[in-house]
Write an enzyme that holds these catalytic residues in place. Structure first.
Site, PDB file in Angstrom:
ATOM      1  N   HIS A  83      50.068  34.901  42.126  1.00  0.00           N
ATOM      2  CA  HIS A  83      51.364  34.765  42.350  1.00  0.00           C
ATOM      3  C   HIS A  83      51.313  33.463  43.563  1.00  0.00           C
ATOM      4  O   HIS A  83      52.329  32.974  43.730  1.00  0.00           O
ATOM      5  CB  HIS A  83      52.085  35.771  42.959  1.00  0.00           C
ATOM      6  CG  HIS A  83      51.832  36.716  44.038  1.00  0.00           C
ATOM      7  ND1 HIS A  83      50.937  37.509  44.136  1.00  0.00           N
ATOM      8  CD2 HIS A  83      52.165  36.240  45.333  1.00  0.00           C
ATOM      9  CE1 HIS A  83      50.537  38.068  45.378  1.00  0.00           C
ATOM     10  NE2 HIS A  83      51.433  37.316  45.862  1.00  0.00           N
ATOM     11  N   ASP A 220      45.772  39.800  39.348  1.00  0.00           N
ATOM     12  CA  ASP A 220      46.493  38.740  40.220  1.00  0.00           C
ATOM     13  C   ASP A 220      45.551  37.902  40.939  1.00  0.00           C
ATOM     14  O   ASP A 220      45.139  38.083  41.974  1.00  0.00           O
ATOM     15  CB  ASP A 220      47.368  39.527  41.452  1.00  0.00           C
ATOM     16  CG  ASP A 220      48.476  38.847  41.979  1.00  0.00           C
ATOM     17  OD1 ASP A 220      48.494  37.360  41.584  1.00  0.00           O
ATOM     18  OD2 ASP A 220      49.552  39.281  42.377  1.00  0.00           O
ATOM     19  N   SER A 640      48.665  38.005  50.982  1.00  0.00           N
ATOM     20  CA  SER A 640      48.613  37.805  49.702  1.00  0.00           C
ATOM     21  C   SER A 640      47.417  36.738  49.073  1.00  0.00           C
ATOM     22  O   SER A 640      47.333  35.914  49.862  1.00  0.00           O
ATOM     23  CB  SER A 640      49.491  37.229  48.727  1.00  0.00           C
ATOM     24  OG  SER A 640      50.504  38.302  48.771  1.00  0.00           O
TER      25      SER A 640
END
Length: 704
Positions: A83, A220, A640
């Site tokens: 992402h 991810d 992240s």
């Protein structure tokens, strides 16, 4: 044992929890914290975290100013989350070559894809410059004066470090609510190229259904490469002549895995936390920021997803926009739920009474921190803040028309001969690959209607009078009028801003009225904002003073931080959550794709993850192919892509999410519930190997 260490150990024993809370700066990591890390299994010497060429921090990067990443090879490969690379992947995708849908592998350096406006930066050094800033009078300045001083000090310090290395620059940031200031030296690389990504079905497996949830099976991650000047191995703007960057140190990838209770450490760039925030500030966040944000985004996203599912070209254009919007829509909902269920506002008020008692007993902070004044200030600005949230969410960067209406007045570069003002004009570049006409109009119509329904009439821009009087409150008719009559959306239109036609353009008029209302709101907010910030600063100072024998970390501000703890689960709905997920669990979800499209994955993925034997990717302790795992490391937005390290600094995973049960951790860390969700590095390598057949990359990382 030092006094601070004794006190910390005593607090831990009293609470029955390990020291998993904290986003610690590295250059001044408290000795008590390091000793606690050792007690929990950390094996590296203190200096191996920050000092020296082989320090762990030298492998960690700020990824494009919004995420984190880690260097994993001698040729500058960088792992981050899928992402985090989402927009880069989307920007290279077309209907014919849909890398978002199908994934991407560069089979050679020549096939690696450059990315405009993306970068990685390394932290070189950090210093406390608080005495210098206070000597220069920063505490007596208003926000504008503080900003000017910080800018001037950054310039002076940057000039100084450029004598050491021309590619260095310095950033000065406030810590502890403005009670301290640190100067950080960075080296930024602007040539960053996409190397590998799995299909979206795996990189975003579970979509919004599973976002912020446990259990997770999302793979991810995405892979980029840093390119450098061939002569200096230093930063350089994109050039075909650039070569892969050769770092002095990179993170060793571990295929050994982890078990429950093992030490785990996260290092990255957490964005923003508010753990020193007052009870009054939390109430405002809940009711004037989170609730309006969730309401507006819920309306917008329903429209977006309907158009995206109807047209593949529209999906490609809006995949990234939708993901960004929905992420913090769900975050706002979850945070508000936790604020109420945990009773955080009440807990904060109890703590504030404790501080008030300490102030009365000691006389310290008298004349500075005043809880009654703080409450009055927050009450005064509450409705303005709420209206500002609705305004930003409805009109700022929310649809292409409003974006252009504001940009043409505030930031668009004029073209034409500068010595002939009447011949100068604004012209928008063709960015039609980024937005869709029908979706844009429908979102704009919905936002106009929703904004009027939600805010006080005093906060309505003047164009609402036009909508009422000229269009009989028909929002669709008004929007169609704007798109047809304004030059803002006309391809290649030249808008001569010194001519009468420009000022009469209905889109320009809308932009002027938006800016006028925003300025009205901003001025009302500014009347109290600096005084509110001053009270919050004094509240933080009081806490630090009252607990001066304890180590404290500053709220996150997108500077590098370390968090540590252990691998392990939590109580989920009265039962153990487990600390990892397995290949079997993702196959079970894939089999439910007919019920939930967000569990769809290509048949080859189901085949790969249904294997009877996963070979070197099988965990030695559980005998399973492990996909995602939990630690009690501290995490927030910006983390992240942060590397998750084991006890010797080996890479065991990438952080990508927190859990729904602790979404209030940005303001209150709950040791019982707060967890960091990571993708197992073996899962990452498995898909590079078995799906991507990325042998050249595996060899580069010394894995094949």
């Amino acid at each position: 044992m030092k006094k601070s260490t004794i006190l910390l150990a005593g607090l831990l024993a009293f609470s029955g929890a390990k020291a998993d809370e904290g986003m610690w700066t590295l250059y001044n990591l408290p000795q008590a914290v390091y000793e606690q890390m050792q007690a929990e299994g950390f094996k590296l010497p203190y200096n191996d975290l920050y000092y020296g060429a082989d320090a762990v921090k030298n492998t960690v990067v700020n990824f494009s100013g919004y995420c984190s990443g880690v260097v994993v090879s001698p040729e500058g490969l960088v792992f981050t989350n899928h992402h985090c690379g989402f927009e880069a992947i989307r920007s290279h995708s077309t209907v014919e070559h849909d890398y978002m849908l199908n994934g991407f592998l560069a089979k050679s350096y020549e096939e690696e894809l450059p990315n405009k406006d993306m970068f990685v930066s390394f932290m070189i050094e950090q210093k406390d410059i608080t005495p210098r800033m206070k000597q220069l009078g920063i505490d007596a300045m208003n926000f504008a004066g503080q900003a000017r001083l910080i800018d001037s000090i950054q310039t002076v310090l940057t000039d100084s470090v450029k004598r050491i290395n021309k590619s260095y620059h310095v950033e000065v940031d406030a810590f502890y609510e403005g009670n301290s200031y640190y100067a950080t030296t960075y080296q930024q690389f602007n040539d960053l190229r996409l190397v590998f990504t799995v299909p979206k079905s795996m990189g975003k497996f579970g979509g919004e259904t599973d976002n912020w949830m446990w259990p997770r099976q999302t793979c991810d991650y995405s892979v980029f490469r840093i390119y450098a000047d061939p002569k200096t191995n230093g930063p350089a703007d994109y050039s075909e002549n650039n070569v892969p960057y050769k770092p002095k140190h990179w993170a060793p990838i571990s295929m050994e895995g982890y078990k429950e209770g093992d030490f785990a450490m996260t290092m990255g760039y957490p964005g923003t936390t508010h753990r020193y925030l007052s009870s009054y500030g939390i109430r405002q966040m809940r009711d004037a920021e989170n609730a309006p944000r969730a309401q507006v985004r819920g309306v917008k996203q329903a429209i977006m997803v309907r158009h995206m599912r109807a047209d593949e070209a529209v999906r490609i254009k809006y995949d990234s926009k939708y993901a960004q919007s929905s992420n913090y829509w769900k975050n706002a909902l979850g945070m508000n739920k936790c604020i109420d269920s945990i009773g955080i506002i009440g807990q904060k008020r109890d703590y504030e009474r404790k501080i008030a008692d300490w102030m009365a007993e000691t006389g310290l902070m008298k004349g500075q921190l005043d809880f009654d004044r703080m409450k009055q200030l927050y009450d005064k600005q509450f409705e303005t803040v709420k209206a500002m949230t609705y305004f930003r969410e409805s009109f700022i960067r929310n649809n292409e028309f409003c974006t252009r209406a504001v940009r043409v007045l505030t930031g668009l570069e004029p073209q034409g001969p500068s010595d002939k003002p009447n011949k100068m004009y604004f012209q928008f570049a063709d960015n039609s690959e980024e937005w869709d006409d029908a979706l844009d109009k429908e979102v704009f119509i919905a936002m106009l209607k929703n904004y009027k329904e939600q805010v006080n009439p005093a906060y309505l821009p003047d164009f609402y009078k036009v909508i009422a009087n000229k269009f009989n409150n028909n929002y669709e008719a008004y929007v169609n009028y704007l798109y047809s009559k304004s030059d803002l959306m006309k391809k290649d239109a030249k808008m001569y801003f010194n001519k009468k036609k420009f000022k009469n353009d209905p889109g320009v008029q809308l932009g002027m009225q938006l800016l006028s209302m925003y300025e009205t709101l901003r001025e009302a907010w500014a009347q109290t904002n600096e005084m509110v910030a001053e009270q919050e600063k004094h509240l933080c100072a009081a806490k630090l003073r009252m607990e001066e024998d304890m180590p404290h970390y500053s709220d996150a501000n997108f500077t590098m931080r370390l968090s540590y703890g252990q691998v392990g689960g939590f109580e989920l709905a009265g039962a153990p959550s487990g600390y990892y997920t397995t290949a079997e669990s993702i196959v079970e979800k894939m089999d439910k794709a007919s019920e939930n499209v967000e569990y769809y994955a290509e048949p080859v993925m189901r085949e790969l993850l249904s294997a009877k034997d996963f070979g070197p990717y099988t965990d030695k302790t559980t005998g399973k192919m492990q996909l995602c795992f939990l630690t009690n490391n501290d995490i927030t937005g910006g983390n992240s892509g942060s590397p998750m390290f084991g006890d010797k600094g080996q890479l065991i995973g990438l952080a990508f999410d927190g859990n729904w049960d602790s979404l209030s951790s940005d303001i209150n860390f709950d040791k019982r519930l707060a967890r960091c969700i990571g993708v197992d590095i073996r899962y990452v390598i498995f898909l590079m190997d078995k799906w991507g057949h990325a042998d050249r990359l595996l060899k580069e990382m010394n894995l094949k």
